[in-house]
Every structure is written in structure tokens, then in C-alpha cells.
Design an enzyme around this catalytic site. Structure first.
Site, PDB file in Angstrom:
ATOM      1  N   THR A 132      -5.028 -11.461   7.074  1.00  0.00           N
ATOM      2  CA  THR A 132      -5.653 -10.727   5.975  1.00  0.00           C
ATOM      3  C   THR A 132      -4.737 -10.792   4.762  1.00  0.00           C
ATOM      4  O   THR A 132      -3.513 -10.807   4.894  1.00  0.00           O
ATOM      5  CB  THR A 132      -6.014  -9.271   6.358  1.00  0.00           C
ATOM      6  OG1 THR A 132      -6.903  -8.738   5.364  1.00  0.00           O
ATOM      7  CG2 THR A 132      -4.803  -8.380   6.485  1.00  0.00           C
ATOM      8  N   CYS A 167      -3.897  -0.467   1.306  1.00  0.00           N
ATOM      9  CA  CYS A 167      -4.620  -0.660   2.562  1.00  0.00           C
ATOM     10  C   CYS A 167      -3.619  -0.891   3.692  1.00  0.00           C
ATOM     11  O   CYS A 167      -2.475  -1.273   3.461  1.00  0.00           O
ATOM     12  CB  CYS A 167      -5.547  -1.868   2.469  1.00  0.00           C
ATOM     13  SG  CYS A 167      -6.908  -1.668   1.303  1.00  0.00           S
ATOM     14  N   HIS A 175      -8.558  -4.098   8.524  1.00  0.00           N
ATOM     15  CA  HIS A 175      -8.012  -3.927   7.175  1.00  0.00           C
ATOM     16  C   HIS A 175      -8.638  -2.641   6.620  1.00  0.00           C
ATOM     17  O   HIS A 175      -9.729  -2.665   6.054  1.00  0.00           O
ATOM     18  CB  HIS A 175      -8.391  -5.152   6.347  1.00  0.00           C
ATOM     19  CG  HIS A 175      -7.835  -5.165   4.962  1.00  0.00           C
ATOM     20  ND1 HIS A 175      -7.341  -6.321   4.407  1.00  0.00           N
ATOM     21  CD2 HIS A 175      -7.705  -4.219   4.009  1.00  0.00           C
ATOM     22  CE1 HIS A 175      -6.943  -6.073   3.163  1.00  0.00           C
ATOM     23  NE2 HIS A 175      -7.167  -4.799   2.905  1.00  0.00           N
TER      24      HIS A 175
END
Length: 160
Positions: free
Chosen positions: A23, A29, A46
Site C-alpha cells: 500500500t 492512515c 489501509h
């Protein structure tokens, strides 16, 4: 053949050996990565926000730690994993902007705290983390051995 699968923002994916999950752009995040060494199954989510309650548009469970992490574990179990064989690694949760007024606005810290709380409630031990700071991260998670590679601009690459 090894497939590298991209996990988008507010997304989750599970896969088996020999595949890889990645990711991009983890700022505030948090990437929650779960590894089952017995079956070489990996899962990554995520997450953008800690909790789904109180959010009007909460139809995507992968957006939140409280709904997404249990779903990720369920998907790993559907592939043949058991919770007793799972361990977790965390990355992200940065404070990307200067916030002086309220700790509430430090979404990165709140995301990390929520992920830890939920993993603890689910009895999934956290074996490593690279969280906090004020910089973004890209992560690559390997099903071969559960290593998590973390790339940061200006800080290089490290593996946990």
C-alpha cells in the site's frame, strides 16, 4: 508466479504464499498487516479512521479500524488461517500537519491506538510497528516470511 497486490486506501486484501501485498501513501492512515506463519497467509488493511460510529458515510468497513480489522481476520480465516497462528505489524499513523488545538485532531495517533485496542481485544499480538512521526510511508508485506518493508522519503527503507 508471485503477484504483487495493491491495497488501496480504505481497502483490505488477503492472499497466500508466494504473493505480496503493498500500500502507498500511509500518512495518518495505518497499515495493519497480519501474518499466519503456519499457512503463509497474509492480510493487509489501509485504515483511514479509528471508529465507524458517528460517521455519516460509514458503509465501507475497511475505512475504519473497528469494523475493518475484524473483517480482515474473518477473510484470513476463510482462507484457512486460525487466530492462534496470527501476529500483527503496524505502520503509519503519522501526524502529517501541525495540530496545536486538540489531541482529537491527531488522527494518526488515534488510528494507531484504535488498531492496538482492537487487535488486543481479538487476541492478535503485535510483534512490530513503525508508527508516528510526521512522514508518509509505503509498505510491502511478504507472505514468504511475514517481513514488512517500510519505505520513507528521506529516511530510507527498513524491515520489521
Amino acid at each position: 508466479m508471485i503477484e504483487t497486490i495493491k491495497v488501496g486506501m480504505a481497502d483490505l486484501t488477503v492472499t497466500k504464499y508466494p504473493n505480496i501485498l503493498t500500500t502507498l501513501g500511509l500518512g495518518s492512515c495505518v497499515g495493519v498487516c497480519i501474518y499466519d506463519s503456519k499457512n503463509k497467509i497474509i492480510g493487509m488493511i489501509h485504515i483511514m479512521l479509528p471508529y465507524s460510529w458517528g460517521v455519516k458515510n460509514n458503509s465501507n468497513p475497511a475505512k475504519f479500524a473497528d469494523t475493518g480489522i475484524p473483517l480482515l481476520i474473518k477473510k484470513m480465516e476463510n482462507l484457512g488461517s486460525q487466530k492462534k497462528d496470527m501476529v500483527a505489524k503496524l505502520a503509519g499513523g503519522a501526524q502529517m500537519f501541525e495540530v496545536t488545538r486538540s489531541e482529537f485532531m491527531n488522527i494518526g495517533k488515534r488510528n494507531v491506538e484504535a488498531a492496538k485496542k482492537i487487535l488486543d481485544e481479538l487476541k492478535i499480538p503485535i510483534v512490530a510497528e513503525d508508527t508516528g512521526g510526521n512522514y508518509g510511508r509505503t509498505i510491502i508485506f511478504y507472505s514468504e516470511d511475514g517481513r514488512l518493508e517500510i519505505k520513507t522519503i528521506g529516511k530510507g527503507t527498513k524491515t520489521i
